[in-house]
Write a protein that holds these residues in place. Structure first.
Motif, PDB file in Angstrom:
ATOM      1  N   GLU A  18      -7.549   3.119 -10.232  1.00  0.00           N
ATOM      2  CA  GLU A  18      -7.306   1.691 -10.473  1.00  0.00           C
ATOM      3  C   GLU A  18      -6.691   1.528 -11.848  1.00  0.00           C
ATOM      4  OE1 GLU A  18     -10.339  -1.234  -9.769  1.00  0.00           O
ATOM      5  OE2 GLU A  18     -10.970  -0.245  -7.915  1.00  0.00           O
ATOM      6  N   SER A  32       0.854  -1.183   0.000  1.00  0.00           N
ATOM      7  CA  SER A  32       0.000   0.000   0.000  1.00  0.00           C
ATOM      8  C   SER A  32       0.888   1.230   0.000  1.00  0.00           C
ATOM      9  CB  SER A  32      -0.918   0.003   1.223  1.00  0.00           C
ATOM     10  OG  SER A  32      -1.789  -1.114   1.156  1.00  0.00           O
ATOM     11  N   CYS A  86      -3.474   3.776  -1.568  1.00  0.00           N
ATOM     12  CA  CYS A  86      -3.902   2.795  -2.566  1.00  0.00           C
ATOM     13  C   CYS A  86      -3.110   1.512  -2.343  1.00  0.00           C
ATOM     14  CB  CYS A  86      -3.677   3.312  -3.988  1.00  0.00           C
ATOM     15  SG  CYS A  86      -1.953   3.516  -4.438  1.00  0.00           S
ATOM     16  N   THR A  87      -3.617   0.430  -2.910  1.00  0.00           N
ATOM     17  CA  THR A  87      -2.935  -0.855  -2.845  1.00  0.00           C
ATOM     18  C   THR A  87      -2.564  -1.258  -4.260  1.00  0.00           C
ATOM     19  OG1 THR A  87      -4.165  -1.501  -0.874  1.00  0.00           O
ATOM     20  CG2 THR A  87      -3.118  -3.271  -2.135  1.00  0.00           C
ATOM     21  N   HIS A  94      -6.780  -1.191  -5.725  1.00  0.00           N
ATOM     22  CA  HIS A  94      -7.750  -0.606  -4.794  1.00  0.00           C
ATOM     23  C   HIS A  94      -7.303   0.802  -4.452  1.00  0.00           C
ATOM     24  CE1 HIS A  94     -10.860  -0.459  -1.746  1.00  0.00           C
ATOM     25  NE2 HIS A  94      -9.969  -0.028  -0.875  1.00  0.00           N
ATOM     26  N   GLN A 138      -8.212   4.308  -2.090  1.00  0.00           N
ATOM     27  CA  GLN A 138      -8.928   5.015  -1.034  1.00  0.00           C
ATOM     28  C   GLN A 138      -8.581   6.494  -1.194  1.00  0.00           C
ATOM     29  OE1 GLN A 138      -7.572   1.541   1.823  1.00  0.00           O
ATOM     30  NE2 GLN A 138      -8.722   3.075   2.979  1.00  0.00           N
TER      31      GLN A 138
END
Length: 129
Positions: free
Chosen positions: A29, A18, A72-73, A66, A68
């Motif tokens: 994404e 992350s 992010c991941t 992913h 946020q």
């Protein structure tokens, strides 16, 4: 993106990390990042004495899976090459015992193995690619 991007979390299998950037930084994404660390010392040109900066040690590349607001991941997008193509020969049935035809079908073995990031740590750097 002017913010220095850093790893804030590493998964147990090192396949996901992350980062400290998210949707408020424009991350979406599918974006790709290079994950790296820097050498401990500055590299200097032996002829001119000019600083060349710090050597980047690449730990892998990843794609955002992913997002946020503030992080992010990303997952590793490096894979071991799949096993070579296999040829399957099939004999098709025929009306007579000895008059069948042989059909060859080439099948790609797509059991790719994901390669994790190379020893990632919280605080390592990333940059968009």
């Amino acid at each position: 993106m002017s913010k220095q991007i850093k790893i804030v979390h590493v998964s147990d299998d090192n396949c996901d990390v992350s980062l400290n950037v998210g949707s408020i930084n424009g991350v979406q994404e599918g974006d790709k990042f290079l994950v790296y660390s820097l050498s401990d010392h500055e590299i200097v040109d032996p002829d001119t004495g000019e600083s060349l900066g710090y050597l980047e040690f690449v730990k892998g590349t990843g794609e955002v899976v992913h997002v946020q607001d503030k992080m992010c991941t990303i997952t590793s997008v490096t894979y071991r090459k799949p096993v070579a193509k296999k040829t399957i020969r099939k004999t098709t049935p025929s009306m007579t015992m000895w008059a069948g035809s042989t059909v060859e079908e080439i099948v790609q073995d797509d059991n790719r193995e994901q390669i994790p990031f190379d020893n990632p740590h919280v605080g390592d750097l990333a940059k968009p690619i």
